[in-house]
Design an enzyme around this catalytic site. Sequence first.
Site: not given
Lengths: 276, 276
Positions: A44, A113, A146
Amino acid sequence: MADIVVASVQLAPVLGDVEGNQALIADGVRRAAAAGAAVVVVPELASSGYVFSSAEEARAAARPAAEALAPWIEVARETGAIVAGGFAELAEDTVFNSAAIVDGTGVLAVYRKVHLWDRESLVFQAGSAPPPVVDTPVGRLGLCVCYDIEFPEFPRSLALRGADLICVPTNWPDEGRPPGERPLEVVRAMAAASSSKVFIACADRCGTERGVAWVGGSAIVADTGWLLAGPAPAPEPTLLVAACDLARARDKRLNERNDVFADRRPDLYAQAPLSE
Amino acid sequence: MADIVVASVQLAPVLGDVEGNQALIADGVRRAAAAGAAVVVVPELASSGYVFSSAEEARAAARPAAEALAPWIEVARETGAIVAGGFAELAEDTVFNSAAIVDGTGVLAVYRKVHLWDRESLVFQAGSAPPPVVDTPVGRLGLCVCYDIEFPEFPRSLALRGADLICVPTNWPDEGRPPGERPLEVVRAMAAASSSKVFIACADRCGTERGVAWVGGSAIVADTGWLLAGPAPAPEPTLLVAACDLARARDKRLNERNDVFADRRPDLYAQAPLSE
């Protein structure tokens, strides 16, 4: 679909050093490809670093997708590998914690995200679209980032939507664990893989940044739930590779009578919390 | 809600010996209560055994809920404990793989397993109702059985519906695992607990039955995902106990900005498989 080699590249980006980080990523992809990797996952926010102290600082390290991903496409073309990873995306006059899948022909998908972790909400705007599942010659690749994978619905969704391999660029801050235990992040990835018979490749970062240390929990998990590679032995730069027979993820049967998808009873699954 | 002691009783039922098994269960509950347990979980089909060769054989070991649970209510009254476990239920002229929660006042809930494993579908009818969440003086107890917990939606649903502790009566057949690995069933329970900040107590069986061996993976998992007790060191009769602060399960926050329920994005979660 034949067996392919999947790689997770654990590396240590330097906060704000976009050019240096891009070189680090390209180097990681080259090393993974030299080990035979057809799909390479990097962390990430690999090109920007993570621990921004302000929205302005994040913005300074953010780039439009076309600019951020140009070097990835270049190294994908050079090596023949597909690259999945995270970058700070400048778009719509704001900054997203984004991830992308690219190959030598260009960008296959960009994902913003949606589940933001802690102070990320101060510097990034949350995405509003589901993550992509991209059909490639080596298999269907899903993407999540994540904290996304802590929501069991999310890897499940990607598998239901056809992903054979879920690529997880991540930055897992080290919050400690009991002695002898694996990172809980890896435990969750193993559970998610086994529940949906899907492969999962997590690429974590390392390199302490403004006092934040990282789990360094990169891992490649089989559709059985068992680890094919990792977790990385330490939060140090690490290349993990594993041969994955992605065709196995197309068969959701567990035995003659059970199938992890066909056996679902979605009519019996609550979708919302109890209102008290 | 104060700290309570939760127990998982791993025991070895004898196929078809309902009377003997009921004595085994009562003995397990007494030993757990003597160790301070307020909630005692016993295995799936604890009163009947598991490896039935025919529907007729299962039916012979099945009992109406009132009859099967009378001895449980009696030992619950004697000890003051709440008992959760599995039994073969004769009802509606068929046989269900059921589980119940009882206390000294009577039956609090009966649940009929909805996800049937392998040959179970030859001898049991699948349930058609969601599992219960029962409000008790010590906390809200949810119930699911064995293969149920392999569906991440199921423990998630119980937590969304308010369960503080999920009781999992189970019979996990031993299908092998890599050396040094914990049972994957325990890995999935840890992941489910951490993802929803809920306690999970699994009571597995032991004792080889018609050549089937069992994992013996009884375990008590905290809302953090870490193990409080177990997994049982071997597939042998084992009593696991752990103090659980069930009130923690009412607080879904992870930090100042994150909450495992409030952060969910159900609008972005696919509910059905890709149709190819």
